[in-house]
Design a protein around this motif. Structure first.
Motif, short mmCIF file in Angstrom:
data_model
loop_
_atom_site.label_atom_id
_atom_site.label_comp_id
_atom_site.label_asym_id
_atom_site.label_seq_id
_atom_site.Cartn_x
_atom_site.Cartn_y
_atom_site.Cartn_z
N LEU A 594 -63.55 -29.10 2.92
CA LEU A 594 -62.72 -27.91 2.70
C LEU A 594 -62.61 -27.06 3.96
N GLU A 595 -63.64 -27.10 4.81
CA GLU A 595 -63.56 -26.38 6.08
C GLU A 595 -62.45 -26.97 6.95
N ASP A 598 -59.15 -25.49 6.00
CA ASP A 598 -59.07 -24.10 6.46
C ASP A 598 -58.66 -24.04 7.92
N LYS A 599 -59.17 -24.98 8.72
CA LYS A 599 -58.81 -25.02 10.13
C LYS A 599 -57.34 -25.37 10.31
N SER A 601 -54.85 -24.61 8.27
CA SER A 601 -53.99 -23.48 7.90
C SER A 601 -54.33 -22.21 8.69
N GLN A 603 -56.72 -20.19 7.97
CA GLN A 603 -57.41 -19.24 7.09
C GLN A 603 -57.77 -19.94 5.78
N LYS A 604 -58.58 -19.27 4.99
CA LYS A 604 -59.00 -19.85 3.71
C LYS A 604 -57.98 -19.49 2.64
N GLY A 605 -57.22 -20.49 2.21
CA GLY A 605 -56.24 -20.27 1.16
C GLY A 605 -56.89 -20.31 -0.22
N SER A 608 -58.21 -23.95 -1.46
CA SER A 608 -59.46 -24.42 -0.86
C SER A 608 -60.63 -23.61 -1.40
N ASN A 609 -60.41 -22.31 -1.63
CA ASN A 609 -61.46 -21.48 -2.24
C ASN A 609 -61.73 -21.88 -3.68
N ARG A 612 -63.88 -24.83 -3.45
CA ARG A 612 -65.15 -24.37 -2.87
C ARG A 612 -66.00 -23.69 -3.96
N ASP A 639 -51.02 -16.48 -2.54
CA ASP A 639 -52.14 -16.18 -1.65
C ASP A 639 -51.64 -15.85 -0.25
#
Length: 709
Positions: A594-595, A598-599, A601, A603-605, A608-609, A612, A639
């Motif tokens: 999931l990291e 995030d890379k 995009s 940011q953490k959408g 993915s959260n 997570r 988001d």
């Protein structure tokens, strides 16, 4: 050393611009080729290689006399560089064009029928640079066909140069290796020489006839090129694909991929036209029983790539590839097409024809009907589809092609104006209504009722205009299953779809697994799709997910990783891979995956959260889960990266955190919006946490689940 055949001066003539040998590349190539030929062919071959520092023969020489003997060779190998295709250059005018003319008039002809039945040109181009469109057009105009060269090009970021012996395959983005390419040249030479040493009766007769009628042909002002193309395809395809061709080569198989036709127009603005021509041929060929035709998505994966056709054949599991080009200027259009046997890279058949743009449908008819309708009569009795011209407006047709080129998930709004314009130009154009319907489908956020309300009349219009099309039944199946939840009518529409196109809909496989709980049934249907669309990222991704649902974790990960390798920026594949790891209990690995998204995009959408949070909760790390939950704003419709937050996703967050009332509030909204995820609640493990809750049982009673097959 003389040629292996009497009356010929040399076996091979090497043509090049001498500036391309300043580094000694051409000399090294000739030396390497001589070594490879010595290891490949028993009898030594003679090679003419002019090493003087001028551009070919000296300009003061009598060209005709000087080249009269040297160009009388079996095989002509031009080293195609960025400067070779200059009409003013000596190598081009007095070597390439001269040999092309001479070869057509000698006893063999330029194009040779090889011993295993395929056809190859005695001009064997070696390409050491990527060519400009104008240069490529010059060559294809001269050879009257699509350029098929053996590439010796090394490419990496910011670099494009001739391939050398010291280059490593892994450093070359083309993934070609010098020794392998030299071997391809040697084997092609061997095939040509062997065929000319034992020419077939058909080859000699054909070339004799060609020479006899050459003069009269040149006097013809207009030839119906599309008609010639149609006859060629009918004759070749019947023998090649359906029986008689197997006598020529036991490796021949009834399988073909159609690549996007390359845009050769001066303005480079006709890509959509080349795509549309290829797609129409794919559709027509797909109707031929017994012929395996690779789907558009997989075939178009090679668009714009300099891929060896053997690699295409291996990746798509086919023996034959149809490729071509399109050039449009004003109302004039030129289309070339050629069929390649990918096992040896040899051209089996090719043709070019020039027409008016107004005749585009006649071109399509004569290409596709020659393969589909005519063969269908031979193979399947007298049942044929009605002759239906899709539209009387070429402008409407072009708008529809532009829309189809754009159309995909998330791009519906961009494609929509083109389909609307096509309908405005021709209100009876069924394909435009089909495209507009799917535009609404691919532009929706969530399963919004208004989307399907817009799709329904469009599907009915298509059904009215073209009752033989499977498209309206696919659209109506989506409407009645996903939106209206009327399973009786949905199943009727799906049966009608299958009666026209036996390939299961990808959506049906997904519904079978997630709604009916028949995961292995869904896997089987997706595997059927992969047989004809083997590198479709969407299908691979869904199949990997279903393997994960079936606890076949290794197979699921393998497929998802394959998708990531194909397209590292395809974000949802990382989500799917994380989901498989969560189901397998590999929570730390899921968090690492999931990291990566995030890379991508930045940011953490939300999604993915979401996964997570699932990993943290299942791992029992509730303190970390609470901190993450505190950052998730469920009140917003989208988001921070623009993704629509479905009510069911918000419900899962609340359920996992133990907030049952809030979770069921969101589920009621999901039900009111007829969100697809509501239908998965029976078998979706995301809802395991609420299965013993009294409100869950009450909620289940109101959901109109389809009957289990």
């Amino acid at each position: 050393m003389a040629s292996v055949l009497p009356t010929f001066e040399y076996d091979i003539f090497i043509s090049y611009r001498h500036n391309d040998n300043r580094s000694g590349w051409v000399t090294d190539f000739v030396n390497a080729l001589q070594e490879e030929l010595a290891a490949t062919i028993k009898e030594p071959l003679s090679i003419y290689f002019d090493k003087n520092p001028h551009d070919g023969l000296l300009e003061t020489h009598n060209v005709d006399k000087s080249l009269e003997g040297k160009l009388k060779c079996l095989i002509f190998i031009p080293i195609i560089s960025q400067t070779y295709c200059d009409p003013k250059s000596f190598a081009w005018r007095h070597e390439f064009c001269a040999f092309n003319k001479l070869a057509k008039e000698d006893q063999f002809g330029r194009d040779i029928k090889l011993n295993h039945g395929n056809v190859a040109s005695r001009i064997l181009p070696i390409k050491i640079h990527d060519l400009d469109a104008d240069d490529k057009s010059i060559i294809e105009e001269e050879i009257n066909g699509v350029l098929r060269a053996i590439d010796f090009i090394f490419s990496s970021t910011g670099v494009s140069r001739p391939l050398t012996t010291t280059d490593k395959r892994e450093d070359n983005s083309n993934k070609t290796f010098y020794r392998d390419q030299i071997n391809k040249v040697a084997r092609s030479v061997k095939d040509l020489v062997s065929a000319m040493q034992k020419p077939s009766v058909a080859t000699i007769a054909a070339n004799s006839a060609d020479r006899a009628i050459a003069t009269s042909k040149r006097k013809r002002i207009a030839v119906n090129a599309a008609g010639i193309l149609a006859i060629s395809i009918v004759a070749f395809s019947f023998f090649y694909f359906f029986g008689f061709g197997r006598r020529m080569d036991p490796k021949i198989d009834k399988s073909i991929a159609v690549l996007p036709f390359v845009d050769m127009s001066p303005g480079k603005d006709q890509e959509y036209l080349g795509d549309g021509i290829a797609e129409d041929i794919i559709t027509a060929l797909s109707r031929i029983k017994g012929l395996k035709v690779i789907g558009r998505t997989s075939s178009f994966q090679f668009k714009g790539e300099k891929t060896d056709l053997r690699d295409v054949g291996e990746k798509l599991n086919v023996f034959n590839v149809l490729e071509g080009s399109v050039m449009k200027s004003g109302n004039k259009i030129r289309i070339t097409a050629q069929l390649i046997n990918v096992s040896d890279g040899v051209q089996i058949w090719s043709e070019r024809f020039d027409r008016e743009m107004d005749d585009i449908f006649a071109i399509h008819d004569e290409i596709s009907k020659a393969i589909s309708d005519k063969m269908k009569i031979s193979l399947m009795g007298n049942h044929t589809q009605s002759d239906r011209k899709p539209t009387s407006s070429t402008e409407a047709f072009e708008n529809c092609l532009r829309g189809n080129q754009i159309l995909r998930p998330g791009k519906g709004n961009e494609a929509m104006p083109f389909f609307k314009k096509a309908i405005q130009l021709d209100s009876s154009y069924a394909d435009a209504y089909t495209g507009l319907a799917w535009s609404y489908f691919f532009s929706r956020e969530g399963d919004l009722p208004e989307t399907f309300d817009q799709m329904y009349p469009l599907a009915m219009k298509v059904l009215e205009l073209n009752p033989e099309s499977e498209a309206p039944h696919a659209i109506l199946y989506e409407i009645y299953s996903v939106y209206k939840w009327n399973w009786k009518i949905a199943n009727e529409e799906y049966r009608k779809y299958l009666s026209i196109n036996p390939l299961p809909l990808v959506g049906h496989a997904l519904y079978k697994a997630q709604i009916f709980g028949d995961v292995r049934g869904g896997i089987k249907e997706l595997e059927q799709n992969l047989e004809v669309d083997p590198i479709n990222k969407g299908v691979l991704r869904l199949l990997g997910s279903l393997y994960g649902m079936d606890n076949q974790f290794a197979k699921g990960k393998e497929l998802i990783n394959k998708v990531i390798e194909m397209d590292p920026a395809y974000g949802f594949s990382y989500i799917d891979l994380a989901a498989i790891n969560i189901r397998a209990g590999e929570y730390d690995q899921a968090l690492k995956i999931l990291e990566r998204i995030d890379k991508l995009s930045g940011q953490k959408g939300f999604y993915s959260n979401l996964f997570r949070l699932s990993a943290l909760v299942k791992a029992g790390r509730m303190e970390q889960a609470k901190k993450l939950y505190a950052t998730m704003d469920l009140s917003k419709p989208n988001d921070s990266i623009g993704s629509y937050l479905t009510p069911s996703s918000k419900a899962k967050v609340e359920f996992w955190m133990g907030h049952m009332d809030e979770g069921f509030r969101w589920m009621e909204k999901a039900f009111d919006q007829k969100e697809f995820d509501v239908l998965t609640i029976r078998s979706n493990p995301a809802y395991d946490v609420i299965r013993d809750h009294p409100r869950f049982k009450e909620f289940m009673k109101k959901v109109p689940f389809p009957p289990i097959d």
